[in-house]
Design a protein around this motif. Structure first.
Motif, PDB file in Angstrom:
ATOM      1  N   ALA A 235       0.821  -1.213   0.000  1.00 56.16           N
ATOM      2  CA  ALA A 235       0.000   0.000   0.000  1.00 56.16           C
ATOM      3  C   ALA A 235       0.851   1.259   0.000  1.00 56.16           C
ATOM      4  CB  ALA A 235      -0.950   0.003   1.199  1.00 56.16           C
ATOM      5  N   THR A 236       1.852   1.321   0.863  1.00 59.17           N
ATOM      6  CA  THR A 236       2.683   2.527   0.927  1.00 59.17           C
ATOM      7  C   THR A 236       3.542   2.674  -0.332  1.00 59.17           C
ATOM      8  OG1 THR A 236       4.315   1.308   2.256  1.00 59.17           O
ATOM      9  CG2 THR A 236       2.757   2.733   3.437  1.00 59.17           C
ATOM     10  N   MET A 239       1.112   4.080  -2.875  1.00 61.80           N
ATOM     11  CA  MET A 239       0.751   5.455  -2.541  1.00 61.80           C
ATOM     12  C   MET A 239       1.889   6.430  -2.827  1.00 61.80           C
ATOM     13  SD  MET A 239      -1.065   4.538   1.090  1.00 61.80           S
ATOM     14  CE  MET A 239      -1.149   6.218   1.726  1.00 61.80           C
ATOM     15  N   SER A 240       3.094   6.075  -2.409  1.00 60.97           N
ATOM     16  CA  SER A 240       4.208   7.029  -2.511  1.00 60.97           C
ATOM     17  C   SER A 240       4.586   7.306  -3.964  1.00 60.97           C
ATOM     18  CB  SER A 240       5.424   6.531  -1.726  1.00 60.97           C
ATOM     19  OG  SER A 240       5.902   5.304  -2.225  1.00 60.97           O
ATOM     20  N   ALA A 243       1.491   9.151  -5.794  1.00 66.50           N
ATOM     21  CA  ALA A 243       1.315  10.521  -5.296  1.00 66.50           C
ATOM     22  C   ALA A 243       2.466  11.417  -5.716  1.00 66.50           C
ATOM     23  CB  ALA A 243       1.186  10.507  -3.773  1.00 66.50           C
ATOM     24  N   PRO A 273       0.517   2.921  -9.206  1.00 67.03           N
ATOM     25  CA  PRO A 273       0.256   1.965  -8.113  1.00 67.03           C
ATOM     26  C   PRO A 273       0.508   0.521  -8.553  1.00 67.03           C
ATOM     27  CG  PRO A 273      -1.546   3.531  -8.312  1.00 67.03           C
ATOM     28  CD  PRO A 273      -0.684   3.725  -9.517  1.00 67.03           C
ATOM     29  N   SER A 365      -3.040   9.463  -3.754  1.00 64.99           N
ATOM     30  CA  SER A 365      -2.548   8.597  -2.682  1.00 64.99           C
ATOM     31  C   SER A 365      -3.686   7.797  -2.061  1.00 64.99           C
ATOM     32  CB  SER A 365      -1.859   9.460  -1.612  1.00 64.99           C
ATOM     33  OG  SER A 365      -1.534   8.695  -0.479  1.00 64.99           O
ATOM     34  N   THR A 366      -4.788   8.454  -1.765  1.00 62.97           N
ATOM     35  CA  THR A 366      -5.948   7.783  -1.163  1.00 62.97           C
ATOM     36  C   THR A 366      -6.467   6.673  -2.060  1.00 62.97           C
ATOM     37  OG1 THR A 366      -6.600   9.740   0.087  1.00 62.97           O
ATOM     38  CG2 THR A 366      -8.324   8.124  -0.370  1.00 62.97           C
ATOM     39  N   SER A 368      -4.922   5.106  -4.443  1.00 62.19           N
ATOM     40  CA  SER A 368      -3.929   4.033  -4.569  1.00 62.19           C
ATOM     41  C   SER A 368      -4.004   3.090  -3.377  1.00 62.19           C
ATOM     42  CB  SER A 368      -2.517   4.632  -4.683  1.00 62.19           C
ATOM     43  OG  SER A 368      -2.403   5.443  -5.833  1.00 62.19           O
ATOM     44  N   ASN A 369      -4.169   3.667  -2.188  1.00 57.37           N
ATOM     45  CA  ASN A 369      -4.319   2.866  -0.978  1.00 57.37           C
ATOM     46  C   ASN A 369      -5.589   2.013  -1.054  1.00 57.37           C
ATOM     47  OD1 ASN A 369      -3.989   1.895   1.650  1.00 57.37           O
ATOM     48  ND2 ASN A 369      -5.025   3.651   2.559  1.00 57.37           N
TER      49      ASN A 369
END
Length: 424
Positions: A235-236, A239-240, A243, A273, A365-366, A368-369
């Protein structure tokens, strides 16, 4: 559907773009108008639909400090290359920016909201000391429907063209089932555009991680992983990287991206992602390309019904495509792919669009998570049931419901969002 028809859909909807597509589309209209009006610029008039204004108001323009409708039109008329499509602003200089600002300071650029029911509409008139040219773009960011010189139309086209209509018909025939089967069977060597989308968008993602752009959403996530505050997981990672790409693009990076369905942010959120998860899982390049193709096509399928612009954030549709692709990367079934899409629809379908800006990276980011979360739930055979909200048993009906919400259910919301933005 024939293999070549799906490839033609990818060719139409995956387009290289430099900068946010709304100000770029304004610049394209202005550059095209100036091309057909020789002489010194006396006045530039731009009228745009509310959704265009919303997305052109605050976002960065590649390599420039200026923002807004007036600057987008001025820089397009002064220095845009109309033959470059959505890369119209390639190669701008500080001198170009000075000339554009001078036009604005002299009161020669006028911007206002167009009276139109269309959500994507741009009209630019360039008046010179010799000629007057008027250009209209509608429905699609590069879809020029009228070029008029001294009151006489010299070109009418765009969505009225039979070739465009036939491709739209192909969109209507797509289903998640068909997309999934096609992605499994297509020769990877034919997915050249998909591979290019990975390469281009990964470059801007890494630029966002290494540079200082906007809110530094992606970079902040990565730094907190290094500090041990956030875990280094799928997930991170998703997101990273995603984003960070949006951070750079929204802040005016001069790097191009591969847009999906007219949006560079959607292109980033569809690809990065999936790329981050693929790299984390160390899958083969072929599998990653197929996964990104799945993500692109499901997003295109949804956006063909949802429309180019809406009161709802288009990156939510990209999250739906990405969630399906992540299931594929983790060896899920078609049924689990569908469940991931359903889960994403049930999660982020209410996210509003309040214009293109640095904060878009947070929404990327949201989503993608959520794409990772939805995929993992689906792989555990957990999916939102048809008893909940507007989710149906059939994923296609859920997509239709989401698109109806975006098209019909939010028109008043759209008006209020723009009103609140313009009152500041």
């Amino acid at each position: 559907m024939e293999k070549n028809k799906i490839l033609s859909i990818l060719e139409k909807e995956l387009v290289v773009a430099l900068g946010c597509t709304e100000p770029v589309a304004i610049a394209l209209a202005a550059a095209t108008a100036k091309k057909h009006a020789s002489g010194e610029i006396q006045e530039v008039v731009v009228k745009a639909s509310g959704n265009i204004i919303k997305n052109a108001k605050s976002v960065g323009i590649p390599g420039m400090t200026g923002k807004g409708l007036d600057f987008s039109a001025a820089i397009g008329a002064v220095a845009g290359n109309p033959n470059s499509g959505l890369e119209v602003l390639t190669g701008l200089t500080a001198d170009d920016e000075r000339v554009a600002f001078k036009l604005i300071e002299e009161g020669k650029v006028k911007a206002s909201q167009a009276e139109t029911p269309k959500r994507l509409y741009i009209e630019v008139i360039v008046q010179t000391d010799k000629q007057n040219a008027r250009v209209i773009i509608s429905d699609n960011h590069s879809n020029i429907t009228l070029i008029e010189v001294d009151g006489e139309p010299i070109y009418r086209g765009g969505c009225e063209n039979s070739s465009v209509q036939s491709v739209k018909g192909d969109f209507d025939k797509l289903t998640v089932d068909e997309i999934y089967e096609w992605v499994l069977q297509v020769d990877v060597n034919e997915l050249i555009l998909v591979k290019k989308s990975i390469d281009l968008n990964k470059v801007i993602g890494n630029e966002g991680l290494s540079g200082n752009y906007g809110l530094n959403v992606g970079k902040t996530i990565q730094e907190n992983i290094k500090k041990g505050i956030l875990s280094d997981d799928l997930a991170t990672a998703a997101m990273s990287l995603a984003a960070a790409g949006s951070d750079a693009r929204m802040a005016g990076s001069t790097l191009p991206v591969m847009a999906n369905s007219g949006s560079g942010n959607q292109g980033i959120a569809v690809t990065l992602p999936v790329v981050a998860v693929a790299e984390k899982l160390q899958v083969s390049e072929d599998k990653m390309i197929r996964a990104v193709a799945l993500s692109h096509l499901i997003t295109i399928h949804i956006k063909s019904k949802f429309g180019r612009l809406s009161a709802l954030c288009g990156v939510t549709a990209a999250g739906m495509g990405a969630s399906a692709a992540i299931v594929y990367l983790l060896d899920g079934t078609l049924q689990q792919v569908k469940a991931a899409v359903q889960n994403t629809i049930g999660n982020v379908s209410g996210m509003i669009c309040d214009g293109a800006k640095a904060g878009c990276a947070m929404k990327v980011s949201t989503c993608s998570n959520v794409a990772v979360q939805s995929a993992l739930l689906a792989l555990n055979n957990q999916g939102i049931q048809s008893t909940d909200g507007f989710i149906h048993d059939d994923v296609e009906k859920s997509i239709d419901a989401f698109c109806t919400l975006g098209n019909e259910g939010t028109r008043e919301t759209d008006n209020w969002i723009l009103k609140l933005m313009m009152e500041k």
